[in-house]
Write a protein that holds these residues in place. Structure first.
Motif, PDB file in Angstrom:
ATOM      1  N   ALA A  73       0.811  -1.222   0.000  1.00  0.00           N
ATOM      2  CA  ALA A  73       0.000   0.000   0.000  1.00  0.00           C
ATOM      3  C   ALA A  73       0.838   1.263   0.000  1.00  0.00           C
ATOM      4  O   ALA A  73       0.390   2.313  -0.489  1.00  0.00           O
ATOM      5  CB  ALA A  73      -0.928   0.002   1.214  1.00  0.00           C
ATOM      6  N   LEU A  74       2.067   1.196   0.529  1.00  0.00           N
ATOM      7  CA  LEU A  74       2.889   2.390   0.677  1.00  0.00           C
ATOM      8  C   LEU A  74       4.011   2.491  -0.355  1.00  0.00           C
ATOM      9  O   LEU A  74       4.735   3.489  -0.374  1.00  0.00           O
ATOM     10  CB  LEU A  74       3.503   2.433   2.085  1.00  0.00           C
ATOM     11  CG  LEU A  74       2.512   2.467   3.254  1.00  0.00           C
ATOM     12  CD1 LEU A  74       3.276   2.571   4.564  1.00  0.00           C
ATOM     13  CD2 LEU A  74       1.519   3.614   3.120  1.00  0.00           C
ATOM     14  N   ALA A  75       4.156   1.489  -1.207  1.00  0.00           N
ATOM     15  CA  ALA A  75       5.287   1.474  -2.143  1.00  0.00           C
ATOM     16  C   ALA A  75       5.200   2.636  -3.127  1.00  0.00           C
ATOM     17  O   ALA A  75       4.160   2.915  -3.718  1.00  0.00           O
ATOM     18  CB  ALA A  75       5.331   0.151  -2.892  1.00  0.00           C
ATOM     19  N   HIS A  76       6.324   3.326  -3.292  1.00  0.00           N
ATOM     20  CA  HIS A  76       6.488   4.369  -4.305  1.00  0.00           C
ATOM     21  C   HIS A  76       6.726   3.682  -5.660  1.00  0.00           C
ATOM     22  O   HIS A  76       7.447   2.686  -5.707  1.00  0.00           O
ATOM     23  CB  HIS A  76       7.688   5.242  -3.918  1.00  0.00           C
ATOM     24  CG  HIS A  76       8.053   6.291  -4.915  1.00  0.00           C
ATOM     25  ND1 HIS A  76       7.533   7.561  -4.875  1.00  0.00           N
ATOM     26  CD2 HIS A  76       8.901   6.265  -5.973  1.00  0.00           C
ATOM     27  CE1 HIS A  76       8.043   8.273  -5.860  1.00  0.00           C
ATOM     28  NE2 HIS A  76       8.880   7.505  -6.536  1.00  0.00           N
ATOM     29  N   PRO A  77       6.139   4.148  -6.756  1.00  0.00           N
ATOM     30  CA  PRO A  77       5.357   5.384  -6.895  1.00  0.00           C
ATOM     31  C   PRO A  77       3.845   5.183  -6.797  1.00  0.00           C
ATOM     32  O   PRO A  77       3.101   6.112  -7.091  1.00  0.00           O
ATOM     33  CB  PRO A  77       5.733   5.847  -8.296  1.00  0.00           C
ATOM     34  CG  PRO A  77       5.917   4.567  -9.057  1.00  0.00           C
ATOM     35  CD  PRO A  77       6.499   3.577  -8.069  1.00  0.00           C
ATOM     36  N   ASN A 108      10.366  -3.652   7.779  1.00  0.00           N
ATOM     37  CA  ASN A 108      11.290  -2.556   7.501  1.00  0.00           C
ATOM     38  C   ASN A 108      11.114  -2.207   6.036  1.00  0.00           C
ATOM     39  O   ASN A 108      11.419  -3.019   5.156  1.00  0.00           O
ATOM     40  CB  ASN A 108      12.736  -2.965   7.788  1.00  0.00           C
ATOM     41  CG  ASN A 108      13.722  -1.872   7.445  1.00  0.00           C
ATOM     42  OD1 ASN A 108      13.478  -0.710   7.710  1.00  0.00           O
ATOM     43  ND2 ASN A 108      14.853  -2.242   6.854  1.00  0.00           N
ATOM     44  N   LEU A 109      10.590  -1.007   5.758  1.00  0.00           N
ATOM     45  CA  LEU A 109      10.265  -0.583   4.402  1.00  0.00           C
ATOM     46  C   LEU A 109      11.027   0.686   4.052  1.00  0.00           C
ATOM     47  O   LEU A 109      10.917   1.692   4.753  1.00  0.00           O
ATOM     48  CB  LEU A 109       8.763  -0.321   4.279  1.00  0.00           C
ATOM     49  CG  LEU A 109       8.277   0.277   2.950  1.00  0.00           C
ATOM     50  CD1 LEU A 109       8.438  -0.724   1.814  1.00  0.00           C
ATOM     51  CD2 LEU A 109       6.824   0.731   3.071  1.00  0.00           C
ATOM     52  N   ASN A 110      11.824   0.624   3.002  1.00  0.00           N
ATOM     53  CA  ASN A 110      12.430   1.812   2.399  1.00  0.00           C
ATOM     54  C   ASN A 110      11.890   1.943   0.987  1.00  0.00           C
ATOM     55  O   ASN A 110      11.968   0.991   0.192  1.00  0.00           O
ATOM     56  CB  ASN A 110      13.959   1.693   2.325  1.00  0.00           C
ATOM     57  CG  ASN A 110      14.631   1.788   3.684  1.00  0.00           C
ATOM     58  OD1 ASN A 110      13.978   1.990   4.697  1.00  0.00           O
ATOM     59  ND2 ASN A 110      15.941   1.628   3.701  1.00  0.00           N
ATOM     60  N   THR A 111      11.338   3.115   0.676  1.00  0.00           N
ATOM     61  CA  THR A 111      10.793   3.335  -0.655  1.00  0.00           C
ATOM     62  C   THR A 111      10.839   4.822  -0.966  1.00  0.00           C
ATOM     63  O   THR A 111      10.872   5.647  -0.054  1.00  0.00           O
ATOM     64  CB  THR A 111       9.344   2.786  -0.751  1.00  0.00           C
ATOM     65  OG1 THR A 111       8.897   2.823  -2.096  1.00  0.00           O
ATOM     66  CG2 THR A 111       8.381   3.559   0.133  1.00  0.00           C
ATOM     67  N   GLY A 112      10.866   5.162  -2.231  1.00  0.00           N
ATOM     68  CA  GLY A 112      10.907   6.571  -2.593  1.00  0.00           C
ATOM     69  C   GLY A 112      11.854   6.831  -3.741  1.00  0.00           C
ATOM     70  O   GLY A 112      12.580   5.935  -4.188  1.00  0.00           O
ATOM     71  N   PRO A 113      11.877   8.068  -4.235  1.00  0.00           N
ATOM     72  CA  PRO A 113      12.637   8.359  -5.453  1.00  0.00           C
ATOM     73  C   PRO A 113      14.146   8.243  -5.314  1.00  0.00           C
ATOM     74  O   PRO A 113      14.828   7.964  -6.302  1.00  0.00           O
ATOM     75  CB  PRO A 113      12.220   9.806  -5.781  1.00  0.00           C
ATOM     76  CG  PRO A 113      11.708  10.370  -4.499  1.00  0.00           C
ATOM     77  CD  PRO A 113      11.090   9.221  -3.772  1.00  0.00           C
ATOM     78  N   LEU A 114      14.695   8.455  -4.106  1.00  0.00           N
ATOM     79  CA  LEU A 114      16.152   8.456  -3.949  1.00  0.00           C
ATOM     80  C   LEU A 114      16.662   7.355  -3.028  1.00  0.00           C
ATOM     81  O   LEU A 114      17.843   7.341  -2.677  1.00  0.00           O
ATOM     82  CB  LEU A 114      16.625   9.822  -3.428  1.00  0.00           C
ATOM     83  CG  LEU A 114      16.335  11.024  -4.330  1.00  0.00           C
ATOM     84  CD1 LEU A 114      16.865  12.309  -3.699  1.00  0.00           C
ATOM     85  CD2 LEU A 114      16.958  10.830  -5.717  1.00  0.00           C
ATOM     86  N   LEU A 115      15.788   6.437  -2.633  1.00  0.00           N
ATOM     87  CA  LEU A 115      16.200   5.346  -1.750  1.00  0.00           C
ATOM     88  C   LEU A 115      16.169   4.015  -2.489  1.00  0.00           C
ATOM     89  O   LEU A 115      15.205   3.731  -3.198  1.00  0.00           O
ATOM     90  CB  LEU A 115      15.262   5.238  -0.549  1.00  0.00           C
ATOM     91  CG  LEU A 115      15.428   6.210   0.615  1.00  0.00           C
ATOM     92  CD1 LEU A 115      14.481   5.815   1.745  1.00  0.00           C
ATOM     93  CD2 LEU A 115      16.857   6.254   1.119  1.00  0.00           C
TER      94      LEU A 115
END
Length: 263
Positions: A73-77, A108-115
């Motif tokens: 649900a939180l995954a970018h984009p 443990n979730l890392n997501t986003g344009p620069l990660l």
């Protein structure tokens, strides 16, 4: 829902509102607390530079599939992250309140344009120092976004465990792998500041404090502070030898406080 804080752009506040709504939808009455830690908690969020650091605390009886649903649900984009990235950690309430060292997360979730994307549902073998420090900051300064006060949901690990985590963090940043030079220097400043005072402040505030106290490193720290004002992709190059010298000094200062090896 609580705001991200003074000086936080509207798009970040809107993102936090949607993030919290999705967390609530998945966990429902098993949700204990959602809180902002990191730069949002310490009042020093820098748009284009900072991550959004979020801690979620849930009932220990929550189904394991919920963490997988939340990651999707939180995954970018799919949900566009307006910051450099989202770093979100889910803990069960028992572990969060225990003050135990270690990673201990359910997600443990890392997501986003620069990660680089990270989705991990098991903390066994994960280096615990990142999470120990974040929980300590959350206990002291966390901003509640939903539910029970995050500062009460999280307990700070004991000081010896925190000192060990800070020592491991300094060694990680001293290695240089995957870290911008300005962040290495300012993380070193915050680590030394904690070991000296027992308090958690932002990296920039710690940099200003250490620069004032350690005149030989002042030019380097001031350059790191100037660089930290810039987006990640336009960070300034800092002199490698000076950075290594500073990080060696920071390691020795932290080791004196923690009783660890000063090698």
């Amino acid at each position: 829902m609580g705001s991200g804080g003074e000086g936080v752009p509207g798009e970040v506040d809107r993102y936090l509102s949607e993030l919290v709504e999705r967390v609530r939808t998945i966990y429902r009455d098993r949700l204990v607390s959602v809180g902002a830690v990191g730069s949002l908690a310490l009042g020093d969020y820098r748009h284009g530079r900072s991550d959004i650091d979020i801690t979620v605390v849930v009932d220990p009886a929550v189904p394991a599939r919920s963490a997988h649903e939340l990651a999707d649900a939180l995954a970018h984009p799919g949900l566009r992250c307006p910051a450099a990235g989202l770093e979100l950690v889910v803990y069960d309430a028992g572990f969060a309140a225990s003050g135990a060292p270690g990673a201990g997360y359910l997600l443990n979730l890392n997501t986003g344009p620069l990660l680089p994307a990270v989705v991990d549902f098991g903390s066994v073998g994960a280096p615990g120092f990142w999470y120990v420090i974040d929980r300590a900051i959350g206990h002291r300064s966390g901003r509640t976004l939903s539910g029970h006060p995050i500062r009460e949901a999280l307990s700070a690990p004991a000081r010896p465990d925190l000192l060990a985590a800070v020592s491991a963090s300094v060694r990680e940043h001293a290695s240089g792998a995957g870290h911008l030079a300005d962040n290495r220097v300012l993380n070193g400043c915050r680590s030394v500041y904690y070991c000296t005072t027992g308090g958690w402040i932002s990296k920039r505030a710690a940099g200003q404090s250490i620069a004032a106290a350690e005149t030989r490193f002042r030019p380097l720290i001031e350059e790191a502070l100037r660089s930290f004002e810039r987006p990640r992709e336009s960070a300034l190059e800092l002199p490698a030898g000076a950075v290594d010298e500073f990080m060696a000094w920071a390691r020795r200062a932290v080791d004196r406080a923690s009783g660890g090896p000063a090698s």
